[in-house]
Scaffold this motif. Structure first.
Motif, PDB file in Angstrom:
ATOM      1  N   PHE A 191       0.815  -1.213   0.000  1.00 19.40           N
ATOM      2  CA  PHE A 191       0.000   0.000   0.000  1.00 19.40           C
ATOM      3  C   PHE A 191       0.849   1.265   0.000  1.00 19.40           C
ATOM      4  O   PHE A 191       0.369   2.334  -0.378  1.00 19.40           O
ATOM      5  CB  PHE A 191      -0.948  -0.012   1.214  1.00 19.40           C
ATOM      6  CG  PHE A 191      -0.256  -0.044   2.549  1.00 19.40           C
ATOM      7  CD1 PHE A 191      -0.015   1.112   3.256  1.00 19.40           C
ATOM      8  CD2 PHE A 191       0.144  -1.256   3.120  1.00 19.40           C
ATOM      9  CE1 PHE A 191       0.607   1.094   4.488  1.00 19.40           C
ATOM     10  CE2 PHE A 191       0.767  -1.296   4.346  1.00 19.40           C
ATOM     11  CZ  PHE A 191       1.009  -0.119   5.028  1.00 19.40           C
ATOM     12  N   ILE A 192       2.097   1.176   0.409  1.00 24.38           N
ATOM     13  CA  ILE A 192       2.981   2.340   0.336  1.00 24.38           C
ATOM     14  C   ILE A 192       3.414   2.565  -1.109  1.00 24.38           C
ATOM     15  O   ILE A 192       3.439   3.705  -1.602  1.00 24.38           O
ATOM     16  CB  ILE A 192       4.197   2.154   1.261  1.00 24.38           C
ATOM     17  CG1 ILE A 192       3.737   1.999   2.715  1.00 24.38           C
ATOM     18  CG2 ILE A 192       5.163   3.323   1.142  1.00 24.38           C
ATOM     19  CD1 ILE A 192       4.849   1.715   3.689  1.00 24.38           C
ATOM     20  N   ALA A 193       3.754   1.478  -1.805  1.00 27.19           N
ATOM     21  CA  ALA A 193       4.129   1.600  -3.217  1.00 27.19           C
ATOM     22  C   ALA A 193       2.952   2.098  -4.056  1.00 27.19           C
ATOM     23  O   ALA A 193       3.151   2.797  -5.053  1.00 27.19           O
ATOM     24  CB  ALA A 193       4.625   0.255  -3.739  1.00 27.19           C
ATOM     25  N   GLN A 194       1.740   1.765  -3.647  1.00 21.62           N
ATOM     26  CA  GLN A 194       0.561   2.225  -4.379  1.00 21.62           C
ATOM     27  C   GLN A 194       0.210   3.671  -4.069  1.00 21.62           C
ATOM     28  O   GLN A 194      -0.669   4.240  -4.710  1.00 21.62           O
ATOM     29  CB  GLN A 194      -0.636   1.337  -4.035  1.00 21.62           C
ATOM     30  CG  GLN A 194      -0.474  -0.116  -4.457  1.00 21.62           C
ATOM     31  CD  GLN A 194      -1.628  -0.970  -3.985  1.00 21.62           C
ATOM     32  OE1 GLN A 194      -2.759  -0.512  -3.881  1.00 21.62           O
ATOM     33  NE2 GLN A 194      -1.345  -2.227  -3.679  1.00 21.62           N
ATOM     34  N   GLY A 195       0.872   4.261  -3.083  1.00 23.76           N
ATOM     35  CA  GLY A 195       0.627   5.659  -2.764  1.00 23.76           C
ATOM     36  C   GLY A 195      -0.518   5.900  -1.808  1.00 23.76           C
ATOM     37  O   GLY A 195      -0.902   7.058  -1.578  1.00 23.76           O
ATOM     38  N   ILE A 196      -1.086   4.838  -1.214  1.00 28.75           N
ATOM     39  CA  ILE A 196      -2.157   5.033  -0.232  1.00 28.75           C
ATOM     40  C   ILE A 196      -1.607   5.775   0.982  1.00 28.75           C
ATOM     41  O   ILE A 196      -2.252   6.680   1.521  1.00 28.75           O
ATOM     42  CB  ILE A 196      -2.762   3.677   0.171  1.00 28.75           C
ATOM     43  CG1 ILE A 196      -3.341   2.975  -1.060  1.00 28.75           C
ATOM     44  CG2 ILE A 196      -3.820   3.862   1.248  1.00 28.75           C
ATOM     45  CD1 ILE A 196      -3.870   1.596  -0.777  1.00 28.75           C
ATOM     46  N   ASN A 254      -5.461  11.590  11.839  1.00 32.04           N
ATOM     47  CA  ASN A 254      -6.697  10.835  11.645  1.00 32.04           C
ATOM     48  C   ASN A 254      -6.758  10.174  10.270  1.00 32.04           C
ATOM     49  O   ASN A 254      -7.194   9.027  10.137  1.00 32.04           O
ATOM     50  CB  ASN A 254      -7.912  11.753  11.822  1.00 32.04           C
ATOM     51  CG  ASN A 254      -8.118  12.151  13.267  1.00 32.04           C
ATOM     52  OD1 ASN A 254      -7.560  11.540  14.170  1.00 32.04           O
ATOM     53  ND2 ASN A 254      -8.892  13.190  13.482  1.00 32.04           N
ATOM     54  N   ASP A 255      -6.323  10.899   9.251  1.00 30.08           N
ATOM     55  CA  ASP A 255      -6.398  10.354   7.897  1.00 30.08           C
ATOM     56  C   ASP A 255      -5.475   9.146   7.743  1.00 30.08           C
ATOM     57  O   ASP A 255      -5.870   8.115   7.202  1.00 30.08           O
ATOM     58  CB  ASP A 255      -6.039  11.446   6.887  1.00 30.08           C
ATOM     59  CG  ASP A 255      -6.202  10.973   5.452  1.00 30.08           C
ATOM     60  OD1 ASP A 255      -7.329  10.608   5.082  1.00 30.08           O
ATOM     61  OD2 ASP A 255      -5.201  10.963   4.708  1.00 30.08           O
ATOM     62  N   ALA A 256      -4.255   9.278   8.234  1.00 30.55           N
ATOM     63  CA  ALA A 256      -3.314   8.154   8.148  1.00 30.55           C
ATOM     64  C   ALA A 256      -3.800   6.977   8.984  1.00 30.55           C
ATOM     65  O   ALA A 256      -3.681   5.812   8.572  1.00 30.55           O
ATOM     66  CB  ALA A 256      -1.926   8.599   8.611  1.00 30.55           C
TER      67      ALA A 256
END
Length: 669
Positions: A191-196, A254-256
């Motif tokens: 999910f980090i590589a996907q930019g989430i 909160n978003d993270a």
């Protein structure tokens, strides 16, 4: 009528033959499209129309056209299948599932036939919030291993476990023990590589976890990686758990937190029935159980079951046989024991892990040059929960089952065991250069809390007292109740007086925060249910109420409760808004409102008078009929029910039913 004379004299005697027709030319594609005559031009490969238009003159051939279209369709289909395969592979890795190559395949000994083909059909699943979703359920796998011939020399022994024996006999794949997932580089697709979550934010959250939480869990037992890249390469589930815990302990994220929580829950769902796991996946479930209050019970049980299926519970025996690589596995087993018993005790439920060989021989585990200070702290916790679990088995958690007089003799034995536990482990818990005196002071905190929890059982299921008829408690019951009151008071006081405990409080697991909440709530309930009777029965203020014999000072209780709420409020400022601590503060302050006592310092006599008035006049509210709590407060019966309960009541109402609602309402997709 005469016939017209024939000019051809050569054929006067017979019928003249027809002249040969020129070869018919097939129209080209361009002329066919315009529906005109395709005229050939001498010496040219193109027809007249194509020459004038300057386009290629392609003969129209229906068969060739069909072949070209078929080739084009196959090329497009191949390209789409390649894309779909890559997408499925990516989804499998994202959900911690085996690659396509590892999926069930028909056995070489069995030729595929229509009867062997089982379709995968979707199933409708209704989630907790009532939203219907669709998931693909794979077929039940009853295929055999590729090597179907049984090797007697490699079977699991003369007296194996029944299911192991069944596998030896049938070689059916899904009867095997859970498989270990080999490490593979998944960071290119996580999910980090996907930019989430951006790489910069992930690094910041990882650094915060290592700084604030890592050392507090027994010097990093639950997390064996030192860099974000290392954990990403080994387990996406553990990556999501660590970042979610870090965001939960960071204000304004909160978003993270929402994103990491959603990712973790999604991956955790997929691991429930998966048969391929790694040690880091088990660590992820245990780590999240320590910190995510709404998932702690479910995750701790899932972590234990996965660990057992991976035979982690047998790591101690392997270590004793000389396999030194099993030491980390034994540490993980001890950590899961503590995690699962904390959650079990918090809910008043029976634990899953019982006292096996590894739990019984913690001293032998520590008798090694490889033992570190974190091992000592961890084993101290294991030893304490052995005592508390034995008490649970002796007394149970039924809130309507009071302790009998013979039970108090065994209760004294448990109190003695806890005293011995502190004397044995506190000198061995040395200071840490990172967290100071927290190892030894935290042990004292658990000592006070264990005494409080055990002795509060003396008040379980007693009839609610009243001013009109208050029966004296027996000596043994009164002694245990006074120990519980003293231990609850000491738990709160110790936190106020020890700076290293206060510094560690933001990063400790939710069990410690709940200890503070449980002690404060218990004392306030005692003030409400017993203090009012004592003041009504006594004409003058006294710290030992007449007829009850309880060493209980209401003014001290209210002061400690306010200080506890204020301390936790300061702690909550350094945590995310979703953290349980904020709701604990709101719950304690809500209970304090029902005493109507100003916080300004008063003389002892004046304060006693006001407390007596506050407790006595609010016994029954004429409007609400609930002891004056009203408006969503905890009513009189609920306040009394939890006095002496073996569990904390994580899922009860003394937090105003607000503690877990935020997480429960989060989407998980």
């Amino acid at each position: 009528m005469s016939k017209r004379p024939n000019d051809d004299t050569d054929h006067d005697s017979g019928r003249r033959p027809q002249a040969p027709r020129p070869a018919r030319t097939r129209a080209c594609v361009e002329c066919k499209r315009h529906k005109i005559r395709c005229e050939s031009v001498a010496g040219e490969q193109k027809c007249a129309k194509c020459l004038r238009s300057g386009v290629d003159c392609v003969p129209y051939n229906m068969t060739q056209r069909l072949q070209d279209e078929d080739a084009l369709w196959k090329a497009n289909a191949t390209s789409e299948l390649t894309l779909l395969r890559a997408a499925v592979q990516r989804l499998l890795r994202h959900n911690q599932l085996p690659d396509l190559a590892a999926q069930s395949e028909p056995s070489p000994a069995v030729a595929p036939s229509p009867s062997n083909v089982v379709s995968i059909s979707p199933a409708n699943v209704v989630s907790e919030n009532g939203i219907s979703t669709t998931m693909v359920v794979p077929p039940m796998d009853m295929t055999r291993e590729n090597s179907v011939e049984r090797d007697v020399g490699q079977e699991s022994g003369l007296v194996p476990a029944p299911m192991s024996s069944l596998y030896d006999l049938t070689r059916i794949r899904n009867l095997r023990s859970i498989r270990w997932k080999p490490n593979f580089t998944c960071m290119d697709e996580d999910f980090i590589a996907q930019g989430i979550i951006s790489a910069e934010e992930a690094e910041d959250l990882f650094s915060r976890y290592m700084e604030n939480n890592h050392q507090l869990l027994w010097a990093g037992v639950m997390f064996s990686h030192s860099t974000l890249e290392a954990v990403r390469q080994n387990s996406t589930l553990l990556t999501a758990a660590v970042l979610a815990v870090a965001a939960l302990h960071t204000p304004g994220r909160n978003d993270a937190l929402q994103k990491c929580y959603n990712i973790f829950v999604s991956l955790a769902y997929s691991t429930c029935l998966s048969r391929v796991h790694s040690l880091d996946d088990v660590r992820a479930l245990g780590l999240a159980a320590f910190y995510l209050s709404n998932l702690s019970w479910k995750l701790s049980g899932l972590a234990v079951r996965n660990a057992v299926e991976m035979n982690i519970h047998q790591s101690y025996q392997k270590l004793m046989r000389g396999h030194m690589d099993q030491r980390d596995n034994v540490r993980l087993w001890y950590a899961l024991y503590v995690c699962e018993h904390q959650c079990s005790i918090a809910y008043g439920r029976p634990p899953l892990i019982h006292e096996d060989t590894a739990i019984k021989n913690i001293e032998r585990f520590l008798d090694s040059p490889h033992a570190n200070p974190g091992d000592i702290r961890l084993c101290a916790q294991v030893d304490l929960f052995k005592i508390l679990t034995e008490a649970y088995m002796a007394y149970g958690s039924d809130p309507e089952h009071p302790l009998t007089e013979p039970d108090f003799q065994q209760l004294r034995m448990f109190n003695f065991a806890i005293e011995q536990w502190r004397l044995s482990w506190q000198p061995r818990s040395g200071d840490s250069p990172v967290i100071g005196s927290y190892p030894s002071k935290g042990l004292v905190l658990y000592y006070h809390f264990a005494r409080f929890q055990l002795n509060s059982l003396a008040l379980r299921a007693l009839p609610a007292p009243s001013a009109a008829s208050s029966e004296s408690l027996s000596y043994d019951r009164r002694e245990a109740a006074n120990i519980a009151i003293s231990a609850a008071t000491s738990t709160l006081t110790l936190i106020f007086e020890e700076p290293d405990l206060r510094r560690a409080l933001p990063g400790v697991p939710i069990f410690t925060h709940t200890m503070v909440a449980f002690c404060a709530t218990f004392l306030l309930k005692m003030a409400k249910t017993w203090g009012g009777v004592a003041q009504a029965a006594s004409p003058e203020w006294t710290t030992e109420p007449l007829g009850l014999g309880l060493n209980f000072n209401i003014g001290q209780v209210l002061s400690l409760s306010r200080r506890s709420a204020n301390l936790l409020a300061r702690v909550a400022e350094s945590l995310n808004e979703k953290h349980l601590t904020r709701h604990i503060v709101a719950g304690i302050r809500d209970l304090l409102k029902h005493f109507d006592v100003p916080e300004t310092p008063l003389s002892t006599m004046n304060q006693a008078t006001q407390l007596t008035h506050a407790i006595g006049t609010r016994a029954i509210d004429p409007v609400n009929g609930d002891g004056g709590l009203g408006d969503g407060g905890v009513d009189m019966m609920n306040m009394y029910d939890l006095i002496g309960s073996y569990g904390f009541g994580f899922d009860e109402t003394y937090f105003g039913q607000a503690a877990l609602s935020d997480f429960d309402s989060w989407p998980t997709s």
